[in-house]
Design an enzyme around this catalytic site. Structure first.
Site, PDB file in Angstrom:
ATOM      1  N   ARG A 142       3.654  50.779  64.454  1.00 54.26           N
ATOM      2  CA  ARG A 142       4.758  49.825  64.463  1.00 54.26           C
ATOM      3  C   ARG A 142       5.180  49.448  65.875  1.00 54.26           C
ATOM      4  O   ARG A 142       5.979  48.530  66.070  1.00 54.26           O
ATOM      5  CB  ARG A 142       5.970  50.395  63.722  1.00 54.26           C
ATOM      6  CG  ARG A 142       5.710  50.754  62.278  1.00 54.26           C
ATOM      7  CD  ARG A 142       6.905  51.441  61.664  1.00 54.26           C
ATOM      8  NE  ARG A 142       7.910  50.514  61.218  1.00 54.26           N
ATOM      9  CZ  ARG A 142       8.075  50.146  59.940  1.00 54.26           C
ATOM     10  NH1 ARG A 142       7.317  50.652  58.987  1.00 54.26           N
ATOM     11  NH2 ARG A 142       9.017  49.301  59.606  1.00 54.26           N
ATOM     12  N   TYR A 145       5.264  45.818  67.303  1.00 55.91           N
ATOM     13  CA  TYR A 145       6.401  44.940  66.965  1.00 55.91           C
ATOM     14  C   TYR A 145       7.657  45.426  67.678  1.00 55.91           C
ATOM     15  O   TYR A 145       8.339  44.659  68.352  1.00 55.91           O
ATOM     16  CB  TYR A 145       6.597  44.964  65.458  1.00 55.91           C
ATOM     17  CG  TYR A 145       7.653  44.022  64.931  1.00 55.91           C
ATOM     18  CD1 TYR A 145       7.516  42.645  65.067  1.00 55.91           C
ATOM     19  CD2 TYR A 145       8.780  44.506  64.265  1.00 55.91           C
ATOM     20  CE1 TYR A 145       8.477  41.776  64.557  1.00 55.91           C
ATOM     21  CE2 TYR A 145       9.736  43.646  63.743  1.00 55.91           C
ATOM     22  CZ  TYR A 145       9.583  42.284  63.892  1.00 55.91           C
ATOM     23  OH  TYR A 145      10.537  41.427  63.385  1.00 55.91           O
ATOM     24  N   ASP A 146       7.931  46.724  67.526  1.00 51.56           N
ATOM     25  CA  ASP A 146       9.174  47.278  68.064  1.00 51.56           C
ATOM     26  C   ASP A 146       9.251  47.084  69.577  1.00 51.56           C
ATOM     27  O   ASP A 146      10.264  46.635  70.118  1.00 51.56           O
ATOM     28  CB  ASP A 146       9.276  48.788  67.763  1.00 51.56           C
ATOM     29  CG  ASP A 146       9.203  49.094  66.271  1.00 51.56           C
ATOM     30  OD1 ASP A 146       8.911  48.171  65.491  1.00 51.56           O
ATOM     31  OD2 ASP A 146       9.424  50.259  65.900  1.00 51.56           O
ATOM     32  N   ASN A 174      16.568  43.848  57.365  1.00 55.71           N
ATOM     33  CA  ASN A 174      15.723  43.402  56.234  1.00 55.71           C
ATOM     34  C   ASN A 174      16.354  42.226  55.492  1.00 55.71           C
ATOM     35  O   ASN A 174      17.474  42.343  54.986  1.00 55.71           O
ATOM     36  CB  ASN A 174      15.512  44.551  55.255  1.00 55.71           C
ATOM     37  CG  ASN A 174      14.729  45.686  55.879  1.00 55.71           C
ATOM     38  OD1 ASN A 174      15.189  46.309  56.841  1.00 55.71           O
ATOM     39  ND2 ASN A 174      13.544  45.948  55.368  1.00 55.71           N
ATOM     40  N   ASP A 271       7.424  55.227  59.405  1.00 55.36           N
ATOM     41  CA  ASP A 271       8.310  54.455  58.527  1.00 55.36           C
ATOM     42  C   ASP A 271       9.745  54.980  58.701  1.00 55.36           C
ATOM     43  O   ASP A 271      10.003  56.166  58.462  1.00 55.36           O
ATOM     44  CB  ASP A 271       7.851  54.656  57.078  1.00 55.36           C
ATOM     45  CG  ASP A 271       8.402  53.609  56.130  1.00 55.36           C
ATOM     46  OD1 ASP A 271       7.628  52.755  55.685  1.00 55.36           O
ATOM     47  OD2 ASP A 271       9.610  53.669  55.830  1.00 55.36           O
TER      48      ASP A 271
HETATM   49  N1  UDP Z   1       7.772  49.963  50.848  1.00 55.37           N
HETATM   50  C1  UDP Z   1       7.391  50.446  49.625  1.00 55.37           C
HETATM   51  N2  UDP Z   1       6.481  49.731  48.896  1.00 55.37           N
HETATM   52  C2  UDP Z   1       5.963  48.550  49.316  1.00 55.37           C
HETATM   53  C3  UDP Z   1       6.363  48.056  50.569  1.00 55.37           C
HETATM   54  C4  UDP Z   1       7.273  48.783  51.309  1.00 55.37           C
HETATM   55  O1  UDP Z   1       7.837  51.514  49.189  1.00 55.37           O
HETATM   56  O2  UDP Z   1       5.136  47.970  48.591  1.00 55.37           O
HETATM   57  C5  UDP Z   1       8.782  50.716  51.615  1.00 55.37           C
HETATM   58  C6  UDP Z   1       8.394  51.012  53.053  1.00 55.37           C
HETATM   59  O3  UDP Z   1       7.722  52.246  53.150  1.00 55.37           O
HETATM   60  C7  UDP Z   1       9.736  51.043  53.737  1.00 55.37           C
HETATM   61  C8  UDP Z   1      10.602  50.094  52.921  1.00 55.37           C
HETATM   62  O4  UDP Z   1       9.935  49.925  51.687  1.00 55.37           O
HETATM   63  O5  UDP Z   1      10.290  52.328  53.665  1.00 55.37           O
HETATM   64  C9  UDP Z   1      10.755  48.727  53.562  1.00 55.37           C
HETATM   65  O6  UDP Z   1       9.485  48.277  53.926  1.00 55.37           O
HETATM   66  P1  UDP Z   1       9.218  46.792  54.406  1.00 55.37           P
HETATM   67  O7  UDP Z   1       7.741  46.677  54.630  1.00 55.37           O
HETATM   68  O8  UDP Z   1       9.838  45.852  53.468  1.00 55.37           O
HETATM   69  O9  UDP Z   1       9.979  46.613  55.773  1.00 55.37           O
HETATM   70  P2  UDP Z   1      10.447  47.602  56.944  1.00 55.37           P
HETATM   71  O10 UDP Z   1      11.886  47.774  56.719  1.00 55.37           O
HETATM   72  O11 UDP Z   1       9.719  48.923  56.851  1.00 55.37           O
HETATM   73  O12 UDP Z   1      10.105  46.860  58.163  1.00 55.37           O
END
Ligand code: UDP
Length: 326
Positions: A142, A145-146, A174, A271
């Site tokens: 990540r 991006y970060d 989000n 994550d």
């Molecule tokens: N996530 C999930 N299933 C998915 C996609 C994402 O459980 O199909 C989880 C992911 O591990 C994270 C959260 O949902 O903890 C949000 O993920 P997302 O990719 O939407 O954005 P992030 O906030 O991580 O940038």
């Protein structure tokens, strides 16, 4: 005003174009379509006051005529996308920010950077205030991006302090809503599309990690207010109501009906375990807070995906395999 919006064909960029045009401003939209889609702008093509230029903003940008604002929204923004385009993600956050700042300076324009809650990484402070410096792994998946966004903030503040540029920084949490791509890969679109297709909902890890989801119209309102405010310090924009991913899955199943089950997949590396914006500053300086509740926002977003399904344009979501691959 006449404003340039980079990433205009993206989810947020296209909604922002709509808003500026509705308010009577002129908009020049720019996008290279790496993750953006011409569909998001189709309704604006030929409209008075709107012009679109297909361009990669990591190259020198030349815009004829006056510009009063530059809003830099170009970037892959889904973890699946920045894993697929790691170098482009780093470049658009660094070189793209440099080019757009340089353009704003040359034109005497106000600048707004689309930053992110990802600058806080896997946060050790909860909820996150703008004063928190974050907990980011620079070399993890990540990090592309970060760190690009953290560099973008540093560069924006340097242009503000050194060149006296009129700047704004939005730390966007989000956000979801219509025009998200079905294969975007982020959790809300994944769950809604999986529910519509009768596929199992892909929960990464045990689903105890949390996020706070903001509906797109709320976010656009916050961005618009920020642009016209006097605030040059970063401002968190998001909906502070926090859900675990397991709770989100339950809500999606409730809202969508159907008979999807849930499937647990490994948690992706780095994550963030929790995420919730402290929006005290946004309330104070913008008089803003999010209004649309998650259930209502999911309903509205489902309309968009149902339309795509009816047009037979609803692919299965992209799901991470835990080792960072799709
Ligand atoms: N996530 C999930 N299933 C998915 C996609 C994402 O459980 O199909 C989880 C992911 O591990 C994270 C959260 O949902 O903890 C949000 O993920 P997302 O990719 O939407 O954005 P992030 O906030 O991580 O940038």
């Amino acid at each position: 005003m006449r404003v340039l919006i980079t990433g205009a064909a993206g989810f947020l960029g296209s909604h922002l174009c709509d808003r500026f045009l509705e308010e009577g401003h002129e908009v020049v939209g720019m996008d290279n379509f790496i993750t953006g889609s011409a569909d998001n702008l189709a309704h604006l093509m030929g409209r008075e006051g709107f012009r679109f230029v297909k361009y990669d903003v990591t190259e020198f940008i030349y815009v004829t005529g006056r510009l009063d604002g530059v809003l830099h929204f170009a970037s892959p923004a889904s973890p699946v996308d920045y894993l697929e385009f790691p170098i482009q993600t780093l470049k658009v956050g660094s070189l793209g920010t440099h080019k757009t700042l340089g353009l704003a300076k040359a034109k005497g324009a106000r600048y707004l950077l689309a930053s992110t809650s990802e600058v806080y990484g896997d946060p050790l402070e909860h909820p996150q205030t703008e004063g928190y410096w974050g907990n980011v792994n620079p070399i993890g998946p990540r990090g592309v991006y970060d760190e690009a966004k953290r560099f973008a903030e540093a560069l924006t503040m340097a242009y503000h302090r050194f060149h006296g540029l009129d700047t704004r920084i939005a730390r966007i949490f989000n956000t979801y809503g219509p025009r998200m791509r079905p294969a975007d890969g982020r959790v809300v679109s994944n769950f809604l599309v999986q529910a519509l297709l009768g596929e199992p909902l892909s929960i990464y890890g045990d689903g105890s990690q949390s996020r706070s989801f903001c509906y797109v119209s709320d976010l656009i309102e916050g961005l618009y207010r920020l642009f016209f405010s006097e605030e040059s310090e970063p401002v968190n924009l998001g909906n502070p109501v926090e859900f675990t991913i397991a709770e989100l899955a339950d809500l999606v199943l409730e809202v969508m009906g159907g008979d999807s089950e849930v499937r647990h997949l490994p948690l992706p590396e780095d994550d963030p375990k929790v995420r919730q914006p402290d929006i005290g500053r946004a309330r104070r300086v913008l008089g803003w807070s999010a209004k649309v509740e998650l259930r209502e926002g999911l309903d509205r977003t489902a309309v968009h995906f149902r339309q795509l399904r009816d047009q037979e344009r609803l692919p299965s979501p992209r799901v991470l395999a835990g080792d960072g691959t799709e």
